[in-house]
Every structure is written in structure tokens, then in C-alpha cells.
Design a protein around this motif. Structure first.
Motif, PDB file in Angstrom:
ATOM      1  N   ALA A  61       0.828  -1.206   0.000  1.00  0.00           N
ATOM      2  CA  ALA A  61       0.000   0.000   0.000  1.00  0.00           C
ATOM      3  C   ALA A  61       0.862   1.254   0.000  1.00  0.00           C
ATOM      4  O   ALA A  61       0.616   2.188  -0.771  1.00  0.00           O
ATOM      5  CB  ALA A  61      -0.933  -0.007   1.210  1.00  0.00           C
ATOM      6  N   PHE A  62       1.868   1.272   0.867  1.00  0.00           N
ATOM      7  CA  PHE A  62       2.728   2.444   0.925  1.00  0.00           C
ATOM      8  C   PHE A  62       3.506   2.625  -0.374  1.00  0.00           C
ATOM      9  O   PHE A  62       3.658   3.747  -0.871  1.00  0.00           O
ATOM     10  CB  PHE A  62       3.694   2.341   2.111  1.00  0.00           C
ATOM     11  N   SER A  63       4.005   1.498  -0.928  1.00  0.00           N
ATOM     12  CA  SER A  63       4.769   1.616  -2.174  1.00  0.00           C
ATOM     13  C   SER A  63       3.879   2.074  -3.322  1.00  0.00           C
ATOM     14  O   SER A  63       4.262   2.946  -4.115  1.00  0.00           O
ATOM     15  CB  SER A  63       5.444   0.279  -2.519  1.00  0.00           C
ATOM     16  N   GLN A  64       2.653   1.497  -3.420  1.00  0.00           N
ATOM     17  CA  GLN A  64       1.736   1.906  -4.481  1.00  0.00           C
ATOM     18  C   GLN A  64       1.315   3.369  -4.306  1.00  0.00           C
ATOM     19  O   GLN A  64       1.194   4.114  -5.284  1.00  0.00           O
ATOM     20  CB  GLN A  64       0.500   1.007  -4.484  1.00  0.00           C
ATOM     21  N   THR A  65       1.093   3.767  -3.054  1.00  0.00           N
ATOM     22  CA  THR A  65       0.714   5.160  -2.786  1.00  0.00           C
ATOM     23  C   THR A  65       1.831   6.104  -3.190  1.00  0.00           C
ATOM     24  O   THR A  65       1.600   7.145  -3.816  1.00  0.00           O
ATOM     25  CB  THR A  65       0.376   5.354  -1.298  1.00  0.00           C
ATOM     26  N   LEU A  66       3.067   5.727  -2.856  1.00  0.00           N
ATOM     27  CA  LEU A  66       4.198   6.577  -3.218  1.00  0.00           C
ATOM     28  C   LEU A  66       4.405   6.601  -4.731  1.00  0.00           C
ATOM     29  O   LEU A  66       4.739   7.644  -5.301  1.00  0.00           O
ATOM     30  CB  LEU A  66       5.457   6.081  -2.514  1.00  0.00           C
ATOM     31  N   ILE A  67       4.195   5.433  -5.385  1.00  0.00           N
ATOM     32  CA  ILE A  67       4.318   5.403  -6.845  1.00  0.00           C
ATOM     33  C   ILE A  67       3.250   6.287  -7.489  1.00  0.00           C
ATOM     34  O   ILE A  67       3.520   7.033  -8.438  1.00  0.00           O
ATOM     35  CB  ILE A  67       4.226   3.955  -7.359  1.00  0.00           C
ATOM     36  N   ASN A  68       2.011   6.206  -6.984  1.00  0.00           N
ATOM     37  CA  ASN A  68       0.961   7.086  -7.488  1.00  0.00           C
ATOM     38  C   ASN A  68       1.274   8.544  -7.190  1.00  0.00           C
ATOM     39  O   ASN A  68       0.967   9.439  -7.986  1.00  0.00           O
ATOM     40  CB  ASN A  68      -0.389   6.706  -6.881  1.00  0.00           C
ATOM     41  N   ALA A  69       1.885   8.777  -6.022  1.00  0.00           N
ATOM     42  CA  ALA A  69       2.250  10.150  -5.665  1.00  0.00           C
ATOM     43  C   ALA A  69       3.266  10.724  -6.644  1.00  0.00           C
ATOM     44  O   ALA A  69       3.337  11.946  -6.833  1.00  0.00           O
ATOM     45  CB  ALA A  69       2.814  10.188  -4.240  1.00  0.00           C
ATOM     46  N   MET A  70       4.035   9.842  -7.306  1.00  0.00           N
ATOM     47  CA  MET A  70       5.009  10.318  -8.272  1.00  0.00           C
ATOM     48  C   MET A  70       4.347  11.038  -9.442  1.00  0.00           C
ATOM     49  O   MET A  70       4.943  11.928 -10.051  1.00  0.00           O
ATOM     50  CB  MET A  70       5.850   9.146  -8.784  1.00  0.00           C
ATOM     51  N   THR A  71       3.113  10.653  -9.769  1.00  0.00           N
ATOM     52  CA  THR A  71       2.400  11.324 -10.858  1.00  0.00           C
ATOM     53  C   THR A  71       1.436  12.389 -10.347  1.00  0.00           C
ATOM     54  O   THR A  71       0.779  13.051 -11.149  1.00  0.00           O
ATOM     55  CB  THR A  71       1.610  10.301 -11.696  1.00  0.00           C
ATOM     56  N   GLN A  72       1.342  12.537  -9.025  1.00  0.00           N
ATOM     57  CA  GLN A  72       0.393  13.493  -8.461  1.00  0.00           C
ATOM     58  C   GLN A  72       1.062  14.582  -7.618  1.00  0.00           C
ATOM     59  O   GLN A  72       0.471  15.625  -7.394  1.00  0.00           O
ATOM     60  CB  GLN A  72      -0.637  12.760  -7.577  1.00  0.00           C
ATOM     61  N   ILE A  73       2.281  14.315  -7.140  1.00  0.00           N
ATOM     62  CA  ILE A  73       2.897  15.247  -6.196  1.00  0.00           C
ATOM     63  C   ILE A  73       3.100  16.620  -6.821  1.00  0.00           C
ATOM     64  O   ILE A  73       2.960  17.650  -6.159  1.00  0.00           O
ATOM     65  CB  ILE A  73       4.240  14.668  -5.671  1.00  0.00           C
ATOM     66  N   ASP A  74       3.430  16.640  -8.123  1.00  0.00           N
ATOM     67  CA  ASP A  74       3.614  17.933  -8.781  1.00  0.00           C
ATOM     68  C   ASP A  74       2.302  18.709  -8.844  1.00  0.00           C
ATOM     69  O   ASP A  74       2.278  19.934  -8.615  1.00  0.00           O
ATOM     70  CB  ASP A  74       4.199  17.748 -10.184  1.00  0.00           C
ATOM     71  N   ILE A  75       1.186  17.992  -9.117  1.00  0.00           N
ATOM     72  CA  ILE A  75      -0.120  18.653  -9.167  1.00  0.00           C
ATOM     73  C   ILE A  75      -0.505  19.178  -7.792  1.00  0.00           C
ATOM     74  O   ILE A  75      -0.995  20.316  -7.648  1.00  0.00           O
ATOM     75  CB  ILE A  75      -1.199  17.673  -9.673  1.00  0.00           C
ATOM     76  N   LEU A  76      -0.283  18.374  -6.755  1.00  0.00           N
ATOM     77  CA  LEU A  76      -0.654  18.787  -5.400  1.00  0.00           C
ATOM     78  C   LEU A  76       0.159  19.994  -4.944  1.00  0.00           C
ATOM     79  O   LEU A  76      -0.376  20.923  -4.326  1.00  0.00           O
ATOM     80  CB  LEU A  76      -0.465  17.617  -4.433  1.00  0.00           C
ATOM     81  N   ILE A  77       1.466  20.009  -5.240  1.00  0.00           N
ATOM     82  CA  ILE A  77       2.302  21.145  -4.842  1.00  0.00           C
ATOM     83  C   ILE A  77       1.975  22.365  -5.695  1.00  0.00           C
ATOM     84  O   ILE A  77       1.956  23.506  -5.192  1.00  0.00           O
ATOM     85  CB  ILE A  77       3.790  20.773  -4.936  1.00  0.00           C
ATOM     86  N   MET A  78       1.704  22.145  -6.990  1.00  0.00           N
ATOM     87  CA  MET A  78       1.263  23.260  -7.835  1.00  0.00           C
ATOM     88  C   MET A  78      -0.042  23.856  -7.296  1.00  0.00           C
ATOM     89  O   MET A  78      -0.236  25.074  -7.296  1.00  0.00           O
ATOM     90  CB  MET A  78       1.050  22.780  -9.271  1.00  0.00           C
ATOM     91  N   THR A  79      -0.945  22.990  -6.812  1.00  0.00           N
ATOM     92  CA  THR A  79      -2.209  23.462  -6.241  1.00  0.00           C
ATOM     93  C   THR A  79      -1.957  24.356  -5.038  1.00  0.00           C
ATOM     94  O   THR A  79      -2.656  25.355  -4.834  1.00  0.00           O
ATOM     95  CB  THR A  79      -3.088  22.264  -5.827  1.00  0.00           C
ATOM     96  N   ALA A  80      -0.954  23.997  -4.238  1.00  0.00           N
ATOM     97  CA  ALA A  80      -0.656  24.772  -3.032  1.00  0.00           C
ATOM     98  C   ALA A  80       0.069  26.083  -3.337  1.00  0.00           C
ATOM     99  O   ALA A  80      -0.105  27.070  -2.604  1.00  0.00           O
ATOM    100  CB  ALA A  80       0.186  23.931  -2.079  1.00  0.00           C
ATOM    101  N   LEU A  81       0.849  26.099  -4.421  1.00  0.00           N
ATOM    102  CA  LEU A  81       1.717  27.260  -4.659  1.00  0.00           C
ATOM    103  C   LEU A  81       1.292  28.155  -5.819  1.00  0.00           C
ATOM    104  O   LEU A  81       1.732  29.309  -5.889  1.00  0.00           O
ATOM    105  CB  LEU A  81       3.157  26.774  -4.925  1.00  0.00           C
ATOM    106  N   ARG A  82       0.444  27.652  -6.730  1.00  0.00           N
ATOM    107  CA  ARG A  82       0.104  28.422  -7.922  1.00  0.00           C
ATOM    108  C   ARG A  82      -1.404  28.490  -8.093  1.00  0.00           C
ATOM    109  O   ARG A  82      -2.144  27.687  -7.511  1.00  0.00           O
ATOM    110  CB  ARG A  82       0.734  27.786  -9.173  1.00  0.00           C
ATOM    111  N   PRO A  83      -1.911  29.426  -8.916  1.00  0.00           N
ATOM    112  CA  PRO A  83      -3.359  29.542  -9.141  1.00  0.00           C
ATOM    113  C   PRO A  83      -3.927  28.317  -9.858  1.00  0.00           C
ATOM    114  O   PRO A  83      -3.194  27.560 -10.518  1.00  0.00           O
ATOM    115  CB  PRO A  83      -3.478  30.799 -10.032  1.00  0.00           C
ATOM    116  N   SER A  84      -5.252  28.118  -9.763  1.00  0.00           N
ATOM    117  CA  SER A  84      -5.907  26.945 -10.360  1.00  0.00           C
ATOM    118  C   SER A  84      -5.739  26.892 -11.873  1.00  0.00           C
ATOM    119  O   SER A  84      -5.599  25.812 -12.452  1.00  0.00           O
ATOM    120  CB  SER A  84      -7.401  26.946 -10.005  1.00  0.00           C
ATOM    121  N   ASP A  85      -5.772  28.052 -12.547  1.00  0.00           N
ATOM    122  CA  ASP A  85      -5.649  28.028 -13.999  1.00  0.00           C
ATOM    123  C   ASP A  85      -4.264  27.545 -14.430  1.00  0.00           C
ATOM    124  O   ASP A  85      -4.127  26.810 -15.411  1.00  0.00           O
ATOM    125  CB  ASP A  85      -5.956  29.402 -14.607  1.00  0.00           C
ATOM    126  N   GLU A  86      -3.227  27.897 -13.671  1.00  0.00           N
ATOM    127  CA  GLU A  86      -1.885  27.423 -14.004  1.00  0.00           C
ATOM    128  C   GLU A  86      -1.750  25.924 -13.739  1.00  0.00           C
ATOM    129  O   GLU A  86      -1.025  25.222 -14.457  1.00  0.00           O
ATOM    130  CB  GLU A  86      -0.841  28.199 -13.192  1.00  0.00           C
TER     131      GLU A  86
END
Length: 431
Positions: A217-242
Motif C-alpha cells: 500500500a505504501f509503495s503503491q501510494t508513493l508510486i501514485n504520488a510520483m504522478t500526483q505530487i507535482d499537481i498537489l504542490i502546484m495546487t498549493a503554490l500556484r493559481p488553479s488556472d496554471e
């Protein structure tokens, strides 16, 4: 030649799925607007990570154990996994009922999506374990995305399309795809095929499965996070349109990774079976064929992606062209990543799940650090650099660990070196 044809078919199906999903993204971007589409992307990123956690890694573990059982003839390890899967599904159903009675609309949508994707993941991994990967992809890569886009057009026509209804449609199509997988299974029916896996076992077996499942579970979650972490951090640091602009570019780049991933997915059950049978020589050959096929398909995909990149982004809107440099950065990273080969598949065959977990944790940590440092300075390009570096680090560390544990080298450099050995030996003999 047989592996090439099967890999090509599987890659074509995955590519079709990605293209349809990209069409869905374009439709939603046009109908929901940049801001609404950015919210939808962020919501699915979070829901996808939650689904990985709730599944406890059991679907992927089931696929591996089924493949190993087919290689060894021993099926004892499958029963507790199957029973824990039933317990997990029961928990999610009760959770769905609970949030419904509580009256939380967003909670209902979230649990509904998680339950649907979990069911689809279980059914798909059963198909993978029995080496029916392509048949499973026909349902997951053709039926589900086509049904999803039909739902989106229907919602748009009835004027009830919103972020919430879009998420609901994704969960519903996952349920329907799961049902179809059970219907298309060759005779005898799937439930009859799995009937022997449901007998009662001592509690200690469940405890062991739970511990291994948490690692999965942790490995799959981290692997999925590899394709999502950029989106999540972009969500926190940049506007929604960007976020929406970057998502369009990133998903186009990830199409290239599907070519390599499809080749590895097709080969995974065979690699596991050969490892269980102790046939390291044939396992090495399969790994080398897989990496060569993956690199060739990746190069062709990159050339095609560069050709279509500009018109693709213009489909979303002219403002999306700002993400073109980020797209190019990610494509370069995908090429280097594909050259490292099916390292994860070799580690899964060796049951080195803890190694995958550690490597994924290191990779995601590096990506998060780079993203937090580079996004404020470089925006979308910073996110692309962080994500590209993450994939290369992940593949490289896995390949090193796979070689140390099994003696199987999955990289293209290892394949070229081994093929060059006879010629080098002949040269020395002549000298």
C-alpha cells in the motif's frame, strides 16, 4: 515476435485510453473553464492517492501471488489475500453508507470514487495474474474511457455538468467496467475459478498478509504520488488556472511513459513466473527484450508527441501553450527513464516490496523538495524538472537494487554489454 505483438496490442490499448482521457480533459477544460478544470484535477489527484491507501496494496499483491502460484503450483498464499480484499470492500461500503447518512456530499463522492477504483483495480489485477493482461486492458482501456466520455457529454447536454458530477461519473464507470470484466472472463466463470481461495486460515496468516499489504500500500501510494505530487504542490503554490495548464502538458508527456509501462506490464507475469521457477537465464532474456521494446516505443512516441504538441495544447486553449517547455522537459526525462528497463517488475518477482517502498519514498521526497524549491522560481518548468528527476531517480535506484538481489540487469546498458561480450571475447582470441 510474439511478445512484440502482444506488447504492441497492449500499448495500443493503453494509448487509446490515454487519448480518450485527454479528449475528456479537453472537453472538461472547455466546459468547466480553467479554474473549474483545475479544481477537478486537484480533486482527482487527492482521491487517487486516497484510493491507493484504502486498497492496502492488496490488488497488486493478489496479481503477484496468482502469478507465483501458477509457477509453483502452490495456492495457499492467495486465500488470506482474497479474504482481506472482501473485508476491505466491506469497510468501504460501510464508509459510503456512513457518509451518506451524515449528509456529506463531497464525502459520498470521495468514497464512491475510491470504492469504484478499488473494485476495478482488484478485477484488473486478477486478469494480470492469469496473464490475461490484454483482455483486461480491452475493458479498462477501451470500454471505461468511452463510457466516461459518453457520460460527460450527457451531463453537458442536460446542463448538470460540474466538478462533482464529473467525479461521480468517473466512479460510476469504474463500477461498470468491473462488472464487465467479470462477464468477459473465459469459462469457467471467474468466481468459480477463484472458489478455492476462500477457505478459512489461521489468524497469523492474516497478520502476515496485512504486514505485506501495508508495504504494498505504501509503495503503491508513493508510486501514485510520483504522478500526483507535482499537481498537489502546484495546487498549493500556484493559481488553479496554471495548475490546469501544467496538467494538460504533464498528461501529454505521461502518454509516452504508457508505451514503456505497457511493455513492462505485459512482461510482468512472465518475469514473476520465471523467477518462481528459478529460470534466471530466460528471465534475463525477457528483461532485455522488454527494455529494447520499451525504448523503441518510447522514442517513436516522443517524436509523435512533439509533432502534435502544439495543436494538442491549442485544443485546450491558446493560453495552454505556456506549458510547452514543461512538456519538452518531461519528454526528455521519459526517454532516460525508459532506458533503465523493467526494474520494478524484477523486484516484484523477488518479493522485494520493501525495496520498492524505500526507493519510492526517496524519489517522492526528492521530487517534493525540488518542486518546493523550483516552482516558486520557475513555475511549471520547475514542476517538470522535479517530476522528471523523480522518475529517473526511481528507475535507477530500482535497477541497482534488482541487480543486487537477483543478478538480473534490466537496463539497456546491461543488455548492450551482454550482447557485446561474445564479440569482445572473439577479438581477444584473435589477438
Amino acid at each position: 515476435m510474439g511478445q512484440f505483438l502482444v506488447s504492441a496490442q497492449g500499448t495500443g490499448l493503453r494509448l487509446f485510453s490515454v487519448i480518450v482521457n485527454m479528449v475528456i480533459g479537453i472537453v472538461l477544460a472547455r466546459l468547466l473553464g480553467d479554474d473549474g478544470f483545475g479544481q477537478y484535477v486537484s480533486y482527482l489527484a487527492f482521491a487517487g492517492l486516497l484510493a491507493s491507501i484504502c486498497a492496502l496494496g492488496l490488488p497488486a499483491m493478489l496479481a503477484r501471488e496468482v502469478a507465483l502460484a501458477r509457477g509453483t503450483g502452490q495456492e495457499e498464499s492467495i486465500a488470506p489475500i482474497a479474504q482481506m480484499i472482501l473485508a476491505t470492500l466491506t469497510f468501504l461500503i460501510l464508509a459510503l453508507l456512513g457518509v451518506f447518512l451524515w449528509g456529506s456530499q463531497s464525502g459520498v463522492l470521495l468514497v464512491f470514487f475510491v470504492l469504484g477504483t478499488t473494485c476495478l483495480g482488484i478485477a484488473t489485477n486478477i486478469f494480470n495474474g492469469f496473464e490475461r493482461v490484454v483482455l483486461g486492458q480491452w475493458v479498462g482501456a477501451v470500454f471505461r474511457p468511452l463510457l466516461a466520455i459518453a457520460f460527460f457529454f450527457m451531463l453537458a447536454w442536460t446542463q448538470v455538468l460540474s466538478v462533482n458530477t464529473a467525479v461521480f461519473a468517473q466512479g460510476l464507470t469504474a463500477f461498470l467496467a468491473t462488472l464487465l470484466l467479470f462477464l468477459v472472463w473465459p469459462r469457467p466463470p471467474l468466481l468459480k475459478t477463484l472458489r478455492g481461495y476462500w477457505y478459512r486460515l489461521p489468524v497469523r496468516d492474516y497478520r502476515q498478509v496485512f504486514q505485506i499489504g501495508l508495504t504494498f500500500a505504501f509503495s503503491q501510494t508513493l508510486i501514485n504520488a510520483m504522478t500526483q505530487i507535482d499537481i498537489l504542490i502546484m495546487t498549493a503554490l500556484r493559481p488553479s488556472d496554471e495548475v490546469a495548464w501544467y496538467y494538460a502538458a504533464a498528461r501529454a508527456a505521461f502518454v509516452v511513459s504508457f508505451f514503456f509501462g505497457s511493455v513492462c506490464k505485459i512482461a510482468e507475469p512472465r518475469i514473476i513466473r520465471l523467477y518462481a521457477a528459478g529460470d534466471r537465464s530466460e528471465m534475463q532474456k525477457v528483461a532485455h527484450r522488454t527494455v529494447f521494446l520499451g525504448v523503441v516505443m518510447t522514442i517513436l512516441a516522443i517524436l509523435f508527441a512533439l509533432l502534435l504538441a502544439r495543436p494538442y495544447l491549442l485544443f485546450y486553449g491558446e493560453e495552454y501553450l505556456a506549458a510547452m517547455p514543461a512538456l519538452v522537459i518531461l519528454l526528455i526525462a521519459m526517454l532516460f527513464s525508459s532506458m533503465i528497463g523493467p526494474a520494478e517488475q524484477v523486484l516484484r518477482a523477488a518479493r522485494a516490496d520493501s525495496s520498492i517502498l524505500v526507493v519510492a519514498g526517496i524519489s517522492v521526497g526528492c521530487a517534493a523538495l525540488l518542486a518546493f524549491l523550483l516552482i516558486p522560481l520557475m513555475g511549471m518548468n520547475g514542476a517538470a524538472i522535479a517530476t522528471g528527476a523523480q522518475f529517473i531517480i526511481f528507475q535507477g535506484l530500482q535497477a541497482y537494487r534488482a541487480w543486487k538481489l537477483t543478478g538480473v540487469g534490466p537496463t539497456i546498458l546491461h543488455a548492450i554489454w551482454q550482447r557485446a561480450q561474445p564479440a569482445l571475447s572473439n577479438t581477444k582470441d584473435i589477438s
